[in-house]
Design a protein around this motif. Structure first.
Motif, short mmCIF file in Angstrom:
data_model
loop_
_atom_site.label_atom_id
_atom_site.label_comp_id
_atom_site.label_asym_id
_atom_site.label_seq_id
_atom_site.Cartn_x
_atom_site.Cartn_y
_atom_site.Cartn_z
N ARG A 164 2.56 -4.45 0.30
CA ARG A 164 1.62 -4.08 -1.05
C ARG A 164 2.47 -3.51 -2.08
N LEU A 165 1.97 -3.40 -3.45
CA LEU A 165 2.71 -2.66 -4.48
C LEU A 165 1.57 -1.97 -5.26
N ALA A 166 2.10 -0.94 -5.73
CA ALA A 166 1.09 -0.08 -6.62
C ALA A 166 1.89 -0.05 -8.12
N TYR A 167 1.20 0.04 -9.40
CA TYR A 167 1.98 0.01 -10.47
C TYR A 167 1.17 0.75 -11.36
N GLN A 168 1.35 1.03 -12.48
CA GLN A 168 0.78 1.86 -13.47
C GLN A 168 0.52 0.97 -14.78
N VAL A 169 -0.84 0.80 -15.20
CA VAL A 169 -1.06 0.16 -16.35
C VAL A 169 -1.89 0.98 -17.19
N GLY A 170 -1.30 1.74 -18.30
CA GLY A 170 -2.00 2.50 -19.39
C GLY A 170 -2.19 3.81 -18.45
N ASP A 171 -3.53 4.21 -18.20
CA ASP A 171 -3.97 5.17 -17.58
C ASP A 171 -4.74 5.07 -16.20
N LYS A 172 -4.35 3.81 -15.66
CA LYS A 172 -4.63 3.29 -14.46
C LYS A 172 -3.59 2.97 -13.46
N VAL A 173 -4.12 3.12 -12.19
CA VAL A 173 -3.07 2.51 -11.21
C VAL A 173 -3.49 1.40 -10.48
N LEU A 174 -2.91 0.44 -10.32
CA LEU A 174 -3.34 -0.94 -9.54
C LEU A 174 -2.64 -1.12 -8.58
N VAL A 175 -3.45 -1.48 -7.40
CA VAL A 175 -2.62 -1.68 -6.10
C VAL A 175 -3.09 -3.46 -5.75
#
Lengths: 461, 167
Positions: free
Chosen positions: A250-261
């Protein structure tokens, strides 16, 4: 007396024949000239070769491969003028640290050329790689987990690509953008095994180029197959940072003011909004217990902490029992040492920056070059009162990345960065010496021939 | 107009040979000395051919001779015993000439150079100092020592026409 002495001397000299020494004198002169030319050539060859042998890899020479294993240098220096490039011989081998900024040796003479400094894993051997534009280490220039490769943005807006520079083999692999029509491709994160790379693309949304879309893709390096993770309208913070779980699933990344996994197959697993003045902590954001680390700023201060959140919901699980870092624009989490310490990069604010870093500032603006004076690598040890400075850098070294292998090794070594002129300078000096020597030898030979011709045409008496 | 090295040697080697002989007092050494000086001149011919190459050769010979003498002087005899008077079937002048040549061999190289430059080349003490690259005082001292020694070695030079040096 003088009259008689003069007479006696003249009488003695009068009977002296003219010695036939002309031919022998010329032969002697030519022999001497040849010997001198040979001696000069030998000296020039030595001048050319000795620096290469002695200084080709910097003043300290090459440390035995793998001596002591990878370790974090306790300080870094600036690349010397004419430093060897990343693919030059002798090969650097795995690196511990890459860094960038606007210090001497990291920029062009006139304009920004985005030179990245690279430090070997086990010794103070330095190399450089020129990106051609400003490319912060750790954000756009990424060191692979094993430290053997760096991923750097390359190409043109018509044909953007990511170059994978092999520091061990000295080769460069060109990875074309996985997004058709892209004008910019940047590396965003390495998979833990080094077998895949997350890349970030910026693509015009219309022919006029008035709007852009951002695309995040996971590219398998063995097959070249790309999995699209996300594509959105352009936002200031997109896919930075990217954090893989230890198993790489899995990977987590930030887009704007959100974190997506998401999974590595591109399937979105979850997402959650970030609290104000916080961000995904960095490439080491995944904790062993499966929670995610965020960086957050104490209100009205420049003090930053690490806190845990539930990746499924984003629920705050509280601050980690680690010392806070004060007096920085922000921190970025590199990973975790074997003793449980968090290894973070602290960005020291530039005193000339117009920004107030104890006030709300967009996360992407907290690490831009004009707002930073220098960086430190800090160890945040559980229970300690204050951060432990592990690596210092000269002013205007503004971004840094550390290989995961070095983070896992958990060792710091006393560094003695090389100074003075780099190996490429000495190579060039050697070549110049050889060329000058060749020109000198040619001139001597021509002069010798000219004299021989002159003598050959002269009347013999 | 500059001449070729070969032309220069053809034209000037008789005079240079005479100087070399007086400096060494020995044909073999004189030949070696001239050869060595000409070899050095040949190497620098392009630079010196438009100047005064003969002066250059002479300067090289003087310095070379002093240098060689320093290396050989252990073997040289510097005693003050009067040289054997050239005699036999020679005329009086011939005998004196042979005695002077033999006496010159008993001088140091620098003394010999000063004598040759002063009494054969007819240079002033200042010019001798320039050629030898030393002070006028040094030239005076070597000249004085040389004359005193020659007086001991060849008394005939003084017995006939005693006179003083003009300078």
């Amino acid at each position: 007396m003088s009259v008689r002495l003069r007479e006696a001397l003249r009488e003695a000299a009068a009977e002296v024949p003219a010695y036939p020494v002309h031919e022998r004198a010329v032969r002697t002169a030519r022999r001497t000239r040849r010997r001198m030319a040979a001696a000069v050539a030998a000296v020039l060859v030595l001048v050319a070769l000795v620096p290469v042998a002695v200084r080709g890899d910097g003043p300290r020479g090459i440390a035995p491969a793998g001596a002591g294993g990878p370790a974090l240098p306790d300080r870094i220096g600036l690349p010397g003028f004419g430093a060897l490039h990343a693919t030059d011989r002798p090969r650097l081998g795995p690196a511990s640290v890459v860094f960038s900024g606007q210090a001497r040796g990291l920029t062009g003479l006139i304009d920004e050329d985005g030179t990245v400094g690279i430090v070997a894993a086990d010794a103070d051997r330095y190399r450089t790689w020129t990106v051609g534009h400003e490319a912060p280490a750790g954000e756009q220039v990424l060191l692979s987990p094993d430290g053997r490769r760096i991923a750097v943005p390359a190409g043109t807006s018509e044909h953007p690509r990511v170059d994978l520079v092999d520091l061990v083999g000295g080769t460069v692999r060109r990875l074309p953008s996985p997004r058709s029509g892209s004008t910019l491709t940047e590396p965003a994160g390495w998979a833990p095994d080094g077998g895949a790379l997350v890349v970030r693309d910026t693509t015009p949304a219309n022919p006029e180029g008035s709007a852009y879309v951002n695309t995040l893709s996971l590219v398998r390096l063995d097959t070249g197959r790309a999995v699209r993770l996300l594509e959105t309208d352009q936002v200031p913070v997109f896919g930075t940072p990217v954090a893989f779980t230890a198993d790489g699933s899995r990977l987590a990344y930030q887009v704007g003011d959100k974190v997506l996994v998401a999974g590595t197959d591109g399937q979105s697993i979850t997402s959650f909004p970030l609290p104000p003045e916080s961000g995904l902590a960095g490439k080491g954001a995944w904790l062993p217990d499966g929670s995610l680390a965020l960086v957050s700023r104490d209100p009205d201060t420049t003090r930053w902490r690490l806190r845990r959140v539930d990746p499924a919901s984003g629920r705050d699980l509280g601050v980690l029992a680690l010392p806070a870092v004060d007096g920085v624009t922000t921190i970025r989490l590199l990973g975790w040492w074997p003793d449980g310490s968090a290894l973070v990069v602290g960005y020291r604010p530039d005193p000339d920056s117009p920004e107030r870093f104890d006030r709300p500032v967009d996360m992407d603006q907290r690490t831009v070059y004009p707002n930073v004076q220098t960086v430190r690598v800090l160890g945040l040890t559980p229970g300690a009162a204050a951060p432990n400075t592990l690596l210092t850098a000269p002013d205007q070294v503004l971004a840094i990345d550390v290989a995961d292998a070095v983070v896992r090794a958990g060792r710091v070594r006393a560094a003695d960065p090389p100074f003075g002129l780099g190996g490429r300078f000495w190579w060039a000096a050697g070549v110049v010496a050889l060329v000058l020597g060749g020109l000198l030898a040619r001139r001597l030979l021509r002069r010798g021939r000219a004299l021989g011709v002159t003598r050959g045409h002269a009347p013999r008496g | 107009m500059s001449e070729t090295f070969h032309e220069f040697v053809v034209q000037r080697s008789p005079a240079l040979s005479r100087t070399a002989y007086l400096l060494t007092g020995d044909h073999q050494h004189a030949e070696d000395l001239l050869q060595s000086a000409l070899a050095r001149t040949y190497r620098h011919w392009r630079r010196i051919r438009d100047g005064d190459p003969e002066a250059y050769v002479r300067r090289v010979m003087y310095h070379q001779q002093v240098s060689w003498w320093r290396r050989r002087r252990v073997a040289e005899r510097l005693d003050a015993t009067p040289v054997e008077r050239g005699g036999g079937d020679h005329t009086e002048n011939t005998a004196l000439r042979l005695s002077v040549v033999a006496a010159l061999r008993r001088l140091t190289a620098r003394q010999r150079a000063v004598v040759v430059l002063r009494y054969y080349e007819d240079l002033t003490e200042t010019q001798v100092a320039e050629v030898l690259g030393c002070s006028v005082g040094t030239v005076k001292r070597h000249g004085h020592d040389a004359v005193r020694r020659l007086r001991d070695l060849v008394p005939d030079l003084w017995e006939r026409t005693p006179e003083r040096s003009g300078r």
